[in-house]
Each structure stands twice: as structure tokens, then as C-alpha cells.
Design a protein around this motif. Sequence first.
Motif, PDB file in Angstrom:
ATOM      1  N   GLY A  41       0.840  -1.195   0.000  1.00  0.00           N
ATOM      2  CA  GLY A  41       0.000   0.000   0.000  1.00  0.00           C
ATOM      3  C   GLY A  41       0.870   1.237   0.000  1.00  0.00           C
ATOM      4  N   THR A  42       0.237   2.369  -0.243  1.00  0.00           N
ATOM      5  CA  THR A  42       0.931   3.655  -0.254  1.00  0.00           C
ATOM      6  C   THR A  42       0.316   4.574   0.790  1.00  0.00           C
ATOM      7  OG1 THR A  42       1.428   3.424  -2.613  1.00  0.00           O
ATOM      8  CG2 THR A  42       1.576   5.639  -1.686  1.00  0.00           C
ATOM      9  N   ILE A  43       1.155   5.148   1.631  1.00  0.00           N
ATOM     10  CA  ILE A  43       0.683   6.077   2.664  1.00  0.00           C
ATOM     11  C   ILE A  43       0.233   7.365   1.972  1.00  0.00           C
ATOM     12  CG2 ILE A  43       1.338   7.458   4.676  1.00  0.00           C
ATOM     13  CD1 ILE A  43       3.395   5.217   5.333  1.00  0.00           C
ATOM     14  N   ILE A  44      -1.015   7.772   2.244  1.00  0.00           N
ATOM     15  CA  ILE A  44      -1.548   8.982   1.607  1.00  0.00           C
ATOM     16  C   ILE A  44      -1.777  10.133   2.594  1.00  0.00           C
ATOM     17  CG2 ILE A  44      -2.526   7.777  -0.375  1.00  0.00           C
ATOM     18  CD1 ILE A  44      -5.280   7.944   1.025  1.00  0.00           C
ATOM     19  N   SER A  45      -1.838   9.825   3.889  1.00  0.00           N
ATOM     20  CA  SER A  45      -1.914  10.914   4.872  1.00  0.00           C
ATOM     21  C   SER A  45      -1.315  10.452   6.194  1.00  0.00           C
ATOM     22  CB  SER A  45      -3.349  11.417   5.071  1.00  0.00           C
ATOM     23  OG  SER A  45      -4.096  10.539   5.872  1.00  0.00           O
ATOM     24  N   VAL A  46      -0.756  11.427   6.926  1.00  0.00           N
ATOM     25  CA  VAL A  46      -0.100  11.162   8.209  1.00  0.00           C
ATOM     26  C   VAL A  46      -0.471  12.287   9.166  1.00  0.00           C
ATOM     27  CG1 VAL A  46       2.090  10.805   9.403  1.00  0.00           C
ATOM     28  CG2 VAL A  46       1.884  10.154   6.997  1.00  0.00           C
ATOM     29  N   ASN A  47      -0.931  11.907  10.357  1.00  0.00           N
ATOM     30  CA  ASN A  47      -1.254  12.890  11.394  1.00  0.00           C
ATOM     31  C   ASN A  47      -0.680  12.439  12.726  1.00  0.00           C
ATOM     32  OD1 ASN A  47      -3.071  14.798   9.956  1.00  0.00           O
ATOM     33  ND2 ASN A  47      -4.244  12.930   9.630  1.00  0.00           N
ATOM     34  N   ASP A  48      -0.344  13.400  13.572  1.00  0.00           N
ATOM     35  CA  ASP A  48       0.078  13.070  14.930  1.00  0.00           C
ATOM     36  C   ASP A  48      -1.087  12.415  15.655  1.00  0.00           C
ATOM     37  OD1 ASP A  48       2.673  14.202  14.740  1.00  0.00           O
ATOM     38  OD2 ASP A  48       1.833  16.193  15.081  1.00  0.00           O
ATOM     39  N   PHE A  49      -0.786  11.440  16.496  1.00  0.00           N
ATOM     40  CA  PHE A  49      -1.812  10.748  17.279  1.00  0.00           C
ATOM     41  C   PHE A  49      -1.577  11.095  18.740  1.00  0.00           C
ATOM     42  CE2 PHE A  49      -3.939   6.315  17.939  1.00  0.00           C
ATOM     43  CZ  PHE A  49      -5.001   6.925  18.577  1.00  0.00           C
ATOM     44  N   GLU A  50      -2.085  12.238  19.126  1.00  0.00           N
ATOM     45  CA  GLU A  50      -1.811  12.778  20.461  1.00  0.00           C
ATOM     46  C   GLU A  50      -2.453  11.979  21.587  1.00  0.00           C
ATOM     47  OE1 GLU A  50      -2.754  16.935  20.203  1.00  0.00           O
ATOM     48  OE2 GLU A  50      -1.239  17.262  18.666  1.00  0.00           O
ATOM     49  N   LYS A  51      -3.532  11.261  21.316  1.00  0.00           N
ATOM     50  CA  LYS A  51      -4.208  10.502  22.372  1.00  0.00           C
ATOM     51  C   LYS A  51      -3.626   9.104  22.564  1.00  0.00           C
ATOM     52  CE  LYS A  51      -8.547  12.982  22.243  1.00  0.00           C
ATOM     53  NZ  LYS A  51     -10.004  12.898  22.227  1.00  0.00           N
ATOM     54  N   ALA A  52      -2.694   8.705  21.733  1.00  0.00           N
ATOM     55  CA  ALA A  52      -2.073   7.381  21.878  1.00  0.00           C
ATOM     56  C   ALA A  52      -1.185   7.353  23.121  1.00  0.00           C
ATOM     57  CB  ALA A  52      -1.257   7.049  20.639  1.00  0.00           C
ATOM     58  N   LYS A  53      -1.087   6.186  23.748  1.00  0.00           N
ATOM     59  CA  LYS A  53      -0.253   6.005  24.928  1.00  0.00           C
ATOM     60  C   LYS A  53       1.228   6.207  24.605  1.00  0.00           C
ATOM     61  CE  LYS A  53      -0.525   2.327  28.144  1.00  0.00           C
ATOM     62  NZ  LYS A  53      -1.113   1.047  28.516  1.00  0.00           N
ATOM     63  N   ASN A  54       1.650   5.643  23.475  1.00  0.00           N
ATOM     64  CA  ASN A  54       3.028   5.768  23.011  1.00  0.00           C
ATOM     65  C   ASN A  54       3.046   6.658  21.766  1.00  0.00           C
ATOM     66  OD1 ASN A  54       4.094   3.882  24.943  1.00  0.00           O
ATOM     67  ND2 ASN A  54       3.144   2.270  23.728  1.00  0.00           N
ATOM     68  N   PRO A  55       4.116   7.416  21.544  1.00  0.00           N
ATOM     69  CA  PRO A  55       4.164   8.302  20.381  1.00  0.00           C
ATOM     70  C   PRO A  55       3.865   7.536  19.084  1.00  0.00           C
ATOM     71  CG  PRO A  55       6.041   8.700  21.822  1.00  0.00           C
ATOM     72  CD  PRO A  55       5.352   7.479  22.331  1.00  0.00           C
TER      73      PRO A  55
END
Length: 115
Positions: free
Chosen positions: A20-34
Motif C-alpha cells: 500500500g501507499t501512505i496517503i496521509s499522516v497525522n500526529d496521534f496525540e491521544k495514543a499512549k506511546n508516540p
Amino acid sequence: MNIKPEISWTDFEKIDIRSGTIISVNDFEKAKNPSYQLEIDFGDLGIKKSSAQITTLYKKKELIGKQIVAVVNFPKKQIANFFSECLVLGIYGDDPKDVIILSPSLPTKNGMQVG
């Protein structure tokens, strides 16, 4: 390093690994680990979302357009307020926080099966 228990060929055939090809990336601030929240184009399979702990080695802008391989037939997994629909595959570095994404060595069509 210990090897995991032996599996059968039938076990392996149950795993659906696709390009697959990554088409968007966002920070996941609510995740336990970065982590990043990714949207990945798998061609005829459509676009799937994934939470990936790949922030130590990759910047968001360099991930856009990157081809990856992922397991696409896991059930959805809720992580905080996000549903991860696939598992991007990677190799752990000496520090387990350093995940190196597995990707095809040549361009492939999105959705092609690994086998």
C-alpha cells in the motif's frame, strides 16, 4: 533471541499481507506511546487506517507517498478514539522504539499480495 513456535503453512495462508501507499499522516496525540495515524491506499481493497509507532525514525512529510507492506485482515483495533484497520510491518532496531518500515524494493501496485 528466541524463535517463535513453528506454524503450519495453513496458518501462514491465513495472513493477508499487501502493499500500500501512505496517503496521509497525522500526529496521534491521544495514543499512549508516540504514534502517527496513517491512511494507506491498498488499491482495490480501498483506504485503510493504521496507528503506527514510527515517530522516532520518520517525519510525517517523508512518509507521504511511501510504499509499505501491512497485514490487512486483522479485526479493527480501537486505540483511544481511533480504529486501526491494518498493521504496518516493520523491524525493531536495537532500541524497540526505532521501528524500520518494511517496504517493497521496487514500486508495486497498491493491494498486491505478499507470499
